[in-house]
Motif scaffolding. Structure first.
Motif: not given
Ligand code: PMP
Ligand code: GLU
Length: 401
Positions: A39, A44, A98, A238-239, A243-244, A246-247, A249, A276
């Motif tokens: 990560e 963020t 995510g 995330s990447k 924002m890993t 925050w979950r 995707g 999120s």
């Protein structure tokens, strides 16, 4: 307790296991440098966090539609249009907790008993497990090491059977950082289309790209419609937005498939956390500001990549590695360091963690036991001191390598 056959072949995530161990050792007072974490080490961007905070203050704290608030799905569709230069139907976008959930939804909804799913190897450690959870058979396929393991049609032909239903491809790759050119992607997409194989394209690292030829790594969205068969694109915040936690995707696919993915999610987790989603709405609504933030982070990663390449060549010249063109990992070949009692990547990582305090993920978790994965999502200073510590241990007479 007797477990269900659903999880009879399940292994815990090795990437998460190593970073959890590193955190525990550090909490116990050990001087640990953690190169396992996949990560970004940045916070963020504040204007994105503000979107989440403002969302909480204004009451965005309840359930939303399962596949995400329509404004967010539309904003993501707008962003994907900017990637591929063609219309994207917002109802094909499903937002989940995510990219991991987006991938799980796709694997579980599309594959099942009797199916084989090809996985570009070395692979991110969760892909085969997700396929196994769907009770399908993961089939790793590695390209030639001289081509940074990138797959060709010939590699795929050799692995394909009449039971093959899917292909999971990750570009830029976790763990190697290798990136397919648009032409290479086209060749693979056409191959999958011809065989009626679903292509799951994980492009979560697309914006962390180090080439000078284009701003981001090539995307299947850029391919002409006639080159692409059924596919599910995987991406997330995330990447590229750091924002890993925050979950957030998402997947993008044809609307009928997206409805099924949403139906699956409706029984598993429902919507991704509402605050999120509000933060992600800020991130995906202002494309210009987002581009600047992402480019700044990518430039930092690129600077680090260059630095690590020269440090590796200077300090550990006996080791070869894939020079990453994207993402933030080095996949380093370490079998030259194997010896009695330390004869695989897991034993080597344990030994190096013990001796040097540097945490890395064994290559076996990615399907190649001759390698270790090193994340360079850490400061320049820590990265340099980690490599110096490793060189000291590996080069010391006590190690007798
Ligand atoms: N795909 C790849 C290739 C990854 O490395 C990760 C990292 N966790 C994911 C998907 C999942 O990302 P997320 O944190 O958004 O679930
Ligand atoms: N994807 C990251 C990694 O490979 C984060 C951990 C995980 O979810 O596996 O390390």
């Amino acid at each position: 307790m007797k477990f269900s056959p659903n999880i009879s072949r399940l292994e815990p995530s090795a990437t998460i296991a190593v970073s959890t161990l590193a955190k525990r050792l550090r909490a116990e007072g050990r001087d640990i440098i953690d190169l396992s974490a996949g990560e970004p080490d940045f916070g963020t961007p504040e204007w994105i966090s503000e979107g989440g905070i403002e969302g909480i203050r204004s009451g965005a704290t309840r359930y939303t539609p399962v596949s995400g608030i329509p404004e967010l799905r539309r904003a993501i569709a707008g962003y994907l249009e900017s990637v591929g230069g063609k219309p994207v139907d917002w109802e094909g976008v499903v937002v989940g907790a995510g990219a991991k959930q987006a991938l799980f939804n796709a694997a579980f909804a599309l594959f099942g008993p009797g199916d084989e799913v090809l996985i570009g190897a070395p692979y991110w450690t969760s892909y085969p497990q997700m396929v196994v959870l769907a009770r399908a058979e993961p089939i790793p396929v590695a390209g030639d090491a001289d081509r940074n393991f990138l797959l060709t049609k010939a590699d795929l032909d050799a692995a394909c059977t009449e039971r093959t239903r899917g292909l999971i491809l990750c570009s830029p790759s976790n763990p190697t950082g290798a990136v397919y050119t648009l032409e290479e992607l086209r060749e693979i997409a056409e191959w999958a289309k011809e065989k009626d194989i679903v292509l799951i394209a994980d492009e979560i690292y697309r914006e962390i790209y180090f080439g000078d030829d284009r701003p981001c790594a090539p995307s299947i969205l850029e391919l002409p419609a006639e080159s692409v068969g059924p596919y599910v694109l995987i991406d997330g915040a995330s990447k590229c937005f750091a924002m890993t936690g925050w979950r957030i995707g998402f997947s993008y696919t044809e609307v009928e498939v997206a409805k099924k993915l949403g139906a699956l999610q409706s029984h598993a987790t429902s919507n991704a956390a509402t605050p999120s989603q509000m933060a992600a709405l800020s991130a995906y609504s202002d494309l210009e500001r987002a581009r600047e933030a992402k480019q700044e982070m990518a430039a930092t990663f690129r600077g680090r990549r260059d630095k690590v390449v020269s440090l590796l060549q200077e300090l550990l010249p006996q080791l070869s590695f894939v020079e990453p063109m994207g993402a933030f990992y080095f996949f380093i070949r370490v079998d030259a360091l194997f010896r009695d009692g330390v004869s695989d990547s897991t034993a080597l990582c344990s030994w190096l963690l013990e001796e040097s305090g540097v945490a890395m993920v064994p290559g076996v978790a990615f399907g190649d036991d001759r390698f270790v994965r090193v994340s360079f999502a850490t400061s320049d200073e820590l990265m340099e001191s980690a490599l110096r510590r490793l060189a000291e241990v590996v080069g010391s007479p006590a190690s007798t390598v």
